[in-house]
Design a protein around this motif. Structure first.
Motif, PDB file in Angstrom:
ATOM      1  N   CYS A   1      29.926  38.654  33.212  1.00 32.62           N
ATOM      2  CA  CYS A   1      30.921  39.483  33.936  1.00 32.62           C
ATOM      3  C   CYS A   1      30.088  40.270  35.248  1.00 32.62           C
ATOM      4  O   CYS A   1      29.246  40.767  35.078  1.00 32.62           O
ATOM      5  CB  CYS A   1      31.226  40.883  32.924  1.00 32.62           C
TER       6      CYS A   1
ATOM      7  N   THR B   1      36.950  39.553  40.451  1.00 33.88           N
ATOM      8  CA  THR B   1      35.437  39.610  40.334  1.00 33.88           C
ATOM      9  C   THR B   1      34.890  39.775  41.614  1.00 33.88           C
ATOM     10  O   THR B   1      33.823  40.220  41.748  1.00 33.88           O
ATOM     11  CB  THR B   1      35.070  38.442  39.372  1.00 33.88           C
TER      12      THR B   1
ATOM     13  N   CYS C   1      36.090  42.686  30.801  1.00 33.84           N
ATOM     14  CA  CYS C   1      35.542  41.372  30.064  1.00 33.84           C
ATOM     15  C   CYS C   1      36.038  41.553  28.714  1.00 33.84           C
ATOM     16  O   CYS C   1      35.422  40.873  27.945  1.00 33.84           O
ATOM     17  CB  CYS C   1      34.247  41.294  30.400  1.00 33.84           C
TER      18      CYS C   1
ATOM     19  N   ASP D   1      32.912  30.069  31.395  1.00 27.29           N
ATOM     20  CA  ASP D   1      33.084  31.387  31.618  1.00 27.29           C
ATOM     21  C   ASP D   1      31.815  31.761  32.728  1.00 27.29           C
ATOM     22  O   ASP D   1      30.967  31.037  32.924  1.00 27.29           O
ATOM     23  CB  ASP D   1      32.718  32.081  30.319  1.00 27.29           C
TER      24      ASP D   1
ATOM     25  N   THR E   1      44.895  43.001  33.129  1.00 32.95           N
ATOM     26  CA  THR E   1      44.328  41.662  32.927  1.00 32.95           C
ATOM     27  C   THR E   1      45.369  40.760  32.906  1.00 32.95           C
ATOM     28  O   THR E   1      45.114  39.629  33.106  1.00 32.95           O
ATOM     29  CB  THR E   1      43.391  41.596  32.145  1.00 32.95           C
TER      30      THR E   1
ATOM     31  N   ARG F   1      41.997  36.480  38.433  1.00 30.91           N
ATOM     32  CA  ARG F   1      40.544  36.922  37.795  1.00 30.91           C
ATOM     33  C   ARG F   1      39.614  36.292  38.763  1.00 30.91           C
ATOM     34  O   ARG F   1      38.583  37.435  38.867  1.00 30.91           O
ATOM     35  CB  ARG F   1      40.389  36.445  36.428  1.00 30.91           C
TER      36      ARG F   1
ATOM     37  N   TRP G   1      31.240  38.383  29.234  1.00 30.76           N
ATOM     38  CA  TRP G   1      31.639  37.211  29.884  1.00 30.76           C
ATOM     39  C   TRP G   1      33.202  37.208  30.232  1.00 30.76           C
ATOM     40  O   TRP G   1      33.988  37.656  29.371  1.00 30.76           O
ATOM     41  CB  TRP G   1      31.389  35.966  29.051  1.00 30.76           C
ATOM     42  N   ILE G   2      33.379  36.566  31.292  1.00 32.07           N
ATOM     43  CA  ILE G   2      34.992  36.651  31.660  1.00 32.07           C
ATOM     44  C   ILE G   2      35.340  35.094  31.844  1.00 32.07           C
ATOM     45  O   ILE G   2      34.601  34.100  32.466  1.00 32.07           O
ATOM     46  CB  ILE G   2      35.099  37.051  33.378  1.00 32.07           C
TER      47      ILE G   2
END
Length: 333
Positions: free
Chosen positions: A260, A315, A271, A257, A200, A311, A276-277
């Protein structure tokens, strides 16, 4: 028979000159050289009836005529085929687009977002990756010795003044220092930090910075723009939340955020089991930041936002490990 040969010769060349396609040329060949009823063939069949003396003069003429007809027919065929081939090489004819690979996912996202922000009146900014501490920290309300400076684990080229930029906010301070409002700018770019590579995090990554400075700009403008931006990327049904968060260069600060996209909020490794991301930070540009950059904070206000592009790419493309983005493997389509 000599007069017949001459007439046949003249007749053949007159008809040959009128030929326009291969079909007509084949018909002319059959007319003169057909084994059953060709006009030259018919004359050849009469040779046995001639006297020996006549044969000596007629036979060479017939052979020459037949050879000439065969050669001119072959040349004409080559000419017609060449014209047909040239017609197919016409460079104005549209052809299907050849498949030659595709853009890197990060490049695709950057272009999509640039298009979105251009539509909303933003310009695209850029700045140096080798940056001065003044623009990377000081003008972002981070004075010397500020704790946030240490937390970023910067990569210095020449301590204490020159480093690889740790954030695209340095582009913001450069533009604010050299221009006067109103300003609407977005700036994608590479950033560098002394990070241990993991699924990550990475020491090399992309950020997307944006800011607006004008009269009477408030936090509702910021939330509206981020909401529309995320809906553009993930669809109208994307779930977004804003949290209060501290950033030295803005006040108040917000963290934005999205739910996810891998686990739909249930919690997973991507996540960190939060559902949540985090997509970056934002907020109203700090009074001191505006003042340090030469803009009167009593007249102008503004908001700024910055997101981690990697990120976003993960996603959107379903990539579970950030290292795969720049490892040379084709793990995305």
């Amino acid at each position: 028979m000599q007069s017949q040969i001459r007439k046949l010769h003249d007749k053949y060349h007159a008809e040959l000159a009128k030929i326009k396609n291969l079909k007509e040329l084949e018909a002319l060949r059959v007319q003169y050289l057909s084994k059953k009823n060709g006009e030259i063939t018919n004359l050849i069949t009469q040779i046995p009836k001639l006297s020996i003396k006549a044969k000596k003069s007629i036979v060479p003429q017939l052979i020459a005529l037949k050879k000439e007809v065969e050669e001119t027919l072959a040349n004409k065929k080559t000419e017609l085929n060449s014209k047909k081939s040239q017609a197919y090489r016409d460079l104005t004819i549209p052809l299907p687009k050849a498949h030659s690979g595709h853009l890197h996912p990060t490049t695709q996202i950057i272009r999509e977002m640039n298009g979105f922000f251009r539509y909303h009146g933003f310009s695209i900014g850029e700045g140096p990756e080798i940056e001065e501490v003044e623009y990377n920290f000081r003008r972002l309300n981070l004075p010397e010795g500020h704790p946030a400076t240490d937390l970023q684990d910067s990569l210095y080229i020449h301590e204490p003044d020159i480093l690889l930029r740790t954030q695209t906010s340095s582009i913001e301070t450069r533009i604010l220092s050299n221009n006067q409002p109103p300003l609407r700018i977005v700036a994608p770019g590479k950033c560098y930090r002394n990070e241990t590579n993991s699924s990550t995090n990475a020491s090399f990554f992309y950020q997307y910075q944006g800011f607006v400075v004008d009269k009477e700009v408030n936090i509702q403008h910021l939330k509206y723009m981020i909401t529309k931006w995320f809906q553009f990327l993930w669809g109208e049904d994307v779930k977004i939340r804003f949290r209060y968060k501290y950033y030295p260069e803005v006040s108040p600060g917000l963290g934005q955020d999205i739910q996810c996209t891998f686990c739909k909020g249930k919690g997973c490794q991507i996540c960190k089991y939060r559902g949540w991301i985090e997509m970056g930070g934002s907020g109203m540009i700090h009074y001191n930041t505006l003042k340090t950059c030469g803009i009167n904070p009593e007249i102008y206000t503004g908001f700024a936002f910055g997101v981690g592009l990697d990120r976003m790419v993960m996603t959107k493309f379903g990539i579970t490990d950030i290292r795969k983005l720049y490892g040379g493997q084709i793990v995305y389509k």
